[in-house]
Write an enzyme that holds these catalytic residues in place. Structure first.
Site, short mmCIF file in Angstrom:
data_model
loop_
_atom_site.label_atom_id
_atom_site.label_comp_id
_atom_site.label_asym_id
_atom_site.label_seq_id
_atom_site.Cartn_x
_atom_site.Cartn_y
_atom_site.Cartn_z
N CYS A 69 0.83 -1.20 0.00
CA CYS A 69 0.00 0.00 0.00
C CYS A 69 0.87 1.26 0.00
CB CYS A 69 -0.93 -0.01 1.21
SG CYS A 69 -2.00 1.45 1.28
N CYS A 122 -0.35 4.26 2.03
CA CYS A 122 -0.15 4.08 3.48
C CYS A 122 1.32 4.25 3.86
CB CYS A 122 -0.57 2.68 3.93
SG CYS A 122 -2.09 2.07 3.21
N ASP A 123 2.23 3.72 3.05
CA ASP A 123 3.61 3.55 3.51
C ASP A 123 4.67 4.36 2.76
OD1 ASP A 123 2.68 1.81 5.42
OD2 ASP A 123 2.91 0.05 4.15
#
Ligand code: NAP
Length: 334
Positions: free
Chosen positions: A133, A136-137
């Site tokens: 992701c 997200c990261d």
């Protein structure tokens, strides 16, 4: 056992629907699954879910959502739904032999599972440099060098998100052409930070406590799969080259598998197994945006959403399905 709403799945979509429906005064059951909580149970730090200024661990976030639902009176069964009968109402869900539960409505929120590469080193390093992701990261890889594995729209999207923050990003793709849409490919090719390694597969992820590199196998293009023959495994012969690439992060974007097997033949699915959300019918907007093909059965989250795949969008879809189920139930009375 009989309920107004049965929710199958206990990720952000299912739990949000449960919170809305219990607060509307209905009797609500969540069939949570043996491994409850969905994909966030497998992540570490979550920094893009609003309301947690210092971030929160994925499992802690899910525990809080479940606690909130339980405090409000939602019932839980920590078993898998093994079968669903939506031929007539009330709908029936089975969680094992002789365990039949009846629901006036059902919300399908079973989520999707990331497809992983299944190579040595991968399992141990998920969350320690391996991610699925980028939204997200990506932030954790600011100024670093990363790779993205895959050749579809997800891989292009992940790459473009990463390119905004990392030093460099290389796409590793097993064939000599992408299957992504042309517009996404064009954006990738136009970005100087991005390079592509064609006909290449990751065969191992290297590193002990965090990712330090990958082992790659490059095939001559005549060996690479053709677009029309994507099921054929690579032939292994002497034209392959092995190499090691030092890298800080690996983003796997080779697709997701919706958890929808138990709905085959019962609920309309698309060719990849995602539940079809019938937002429109014959060109007209439907009253219930989370409708499936079965009146009274609704869908929320990654089991129908191949595009956004975020915890917060899953929660949003859960809210929509919860409100739809509520209105549908009210309508049945009148
Ligand atoms: P996808 O289209 O199925 O693409 C998966 C990619 O991963 C393919 O290029 C495939 O290679 C590769 N792959 C599969 N298994 C692999 C393995 N074991 N090792 C290495 N590579 C592997 O999946 P997706 O990109 O997640 O997209 C899913 C659907 O969502 C698509 O319909 C897509 O258009 C849609 N989507 C749309 C958007 C958007 O519109 N913005 C964004 C994301 C996704 P091959 O090509 O060789 O098979």
């Amino acid at each position: 056992m009989s309920y107004d709403v049965i929710i199958i799945g206990s990720g952000p979509a299912g739990l949000t629907a449960a919170i809305y429906n219990i607060r509307a005064g209905f009797k609500v059951l969540v069939i949570a699954g043996y491994a409850w909580g969905g994909q966030l149970m497998l992540t570490t730090e979550v920094e893009n879910y609003p309301g947690f200024p210092d971030g929160i661990l994925g499992p802690d976030l899910m525990q809080k959502m479940r606690q909130q639902a339980e405090n409000l009176g939602v019932e839980f069964i920590d078993k898998d739904a093994v079968e669903i009968d939506v031929n007539k109402r009330p709908f029936k869900v089975y969680t094992g032999l002789n365990t039949q539960i009846e629901g006036r409505t059902v919300i399908i929120a079973t989520g999707a599972a990331t497809k992983w590469l299944d190579v040595p080193g991968e399992k141990e390093l998920i969350g320690k440099g391996i991610s699925s992701c980028a939204p997200c990261d990506a932030f954790f890889f600011k100024g670093k060098n990363v790779i993205v594995v895959g050749g579809g729209d997800s891989a292009m999207e992940e790459t473009l998100v990463l390119a905004r923050v990392v030093n460099s990003v290389a796409i590793i793709h097993r064939r000599h052409e992408f299957r992504a849409s042309q517009i996404m490919q064009d954006r990738v090719f136009a970005n100087a930070k991005i390079k592509v390694l064609w006909n290449t597969m990751v065969t191992e992820v290297l590193g002990k406590d965090k990712v330090t590199g990958v082992r790659l196998r490059n095939y001559s293009s005549s060996e690479a799969r053709s677009q029309n023959d994507s099921s054929r495994p690579f032939a292994s012969n002497n034209n392959t080259k092995e190499s090691e690439m030092p890298i800080d992060g690996v983003f796997v974007a080779i697709g997701h598998k919706p958890n929808s097997e138990k709905f085959i033949g019962r609920i309309d699915l698309d060719d990849k197994g995602y539940v079809i959300r019938h937002e429109q019918y014959e060109g007209k907007l439907l009253k219930y945006w989370s409708s499936t093909n079965v009146d009274g059965v609704f869908v929320a989250g990654d089991v129908h959403d191949y595009r956004y795949k975020q915890a917060v969008t899953a929660a949003g879809f859960g809210c929509i399905a919860g409100l739809d189920a509520e209105k549908w139930l009210d309508e049945q009375k009148g």
